[in-house]
Design an enzyme around this catalytic site. Sequence first.
Site, short mmCIF file in Angstrom:
data_model
loop_
_atom_site.label_atom_id
_atom_site.label_comp_id
_atom_site.label_asym_id
_atom_site.label_seq_id
_atom_site.Cartn_x
_atom_site.Cartn_y
_atom_site.Cartn_z
N HIS A 169 0.86 -1.18 0.00
CA HIS A 169 0.00 0.00 0.00
C HIS A 169 0.90 1.23 0.00
O HIS A 169 1.89 1.27 0.74
CB HIS A 169 -0.90 0.03 1.23
N CYS A 272 1.28 -11.18 -3.09
CA CYS A 272 0.10 -12.03 -2.91
C CYS A 272 0.39 -13.50 -3.17
O CYS A 272 -0.52 -14.28 -3.47
CB CYS A 272 -1.06 -11.56 -3.81
#
Length: 328
Positions: A169, A272
């Site tokens: 982020h 991920c």
Amino acid sequence: MSRCIRQSVCTNFNVCRRQCFSTYASALKEMTHPIKPSAQTLRHLQFTQRIPFQKGLEIQETLVRANLDIKDIQSKIERKLIQLDEEYKGTATINDNEKRILDKVMAMKPNPIILTFEFEPTYTGGKRIKKTMTPDQIAAYESFIPETQKDNPRPKFVQVERGGQVTFHGPGQIVIYIILDLKTFQSFPAKCLVSCIEQATIRTLKNTKMCDDTDKPLNLDAMTTKDTGVWVENGKKKVASVGIHVRRSITSHGVAINVNTDLSYMNSFEMCGLKNTLTTSIMEQRPDAVVNVQSVAISFVKEMTKLLGIKTLERMQIDDVNILKKNP
């Protein structure tokens, strides 16, 4: 400072995703609808200044905790009423004043809330890697600074309670946290919320305007694949990451959409848990577009509101993150 704007507006993952997508395909307006009055209004808290990730996490947890506390109080009342009924064999009574108070408490249910943030550079670890992340791996994330990002703070690594593995982020990315009670919507388990988030993202990438001076949309051809998230270029590049957490039917976390992010933050590492996968952004896909994280945030919340079958959207724009601090 804040401004308030009011607008009208499954246990098996693959099975649930197909069912939810079928609902979406047959009725573009909604994938579920509120079954409780409290869910008929969605509140969007739009944070307009870049803030540290931990501050956003703290704001989210405060709101989630409030939802859970109300559930705890209501559960205690229900258990006590059952206990009284059993002890007095159905003859227990409460006076009118007590009944009014109890009815008000039992009717208390917070509205669905969507928080939108732009964070300082942060790598976050999901529950899948909570016990396997090594100090050397964390150090690699926290020491990575792209040449074009020298003026930004050094990245931090933060362990969070969402699903998934490591994601990023930071500047140029809109992070969207969705806090709602799944039980206040019709046939809406957690896996279908994930599907709803993905479809709202796909619609955002298609319908967001190229710039303020035109009605021409981005018209990005985005899609879902066997892996959670939203993809472009026929599933070759990931443009948005999705991960949620659920406690007693109260949801948290949500989706991160890359708007004009420095992609080296992500493409220099495995994100991920997906090997040989590249991340992209809206600006990489549409370099002639003039969009920013705030316009994408507004667009996403509108799309999510429609898919949830909610008719009323209230937006509060917040440029002072301390406005939500608890009073001493």
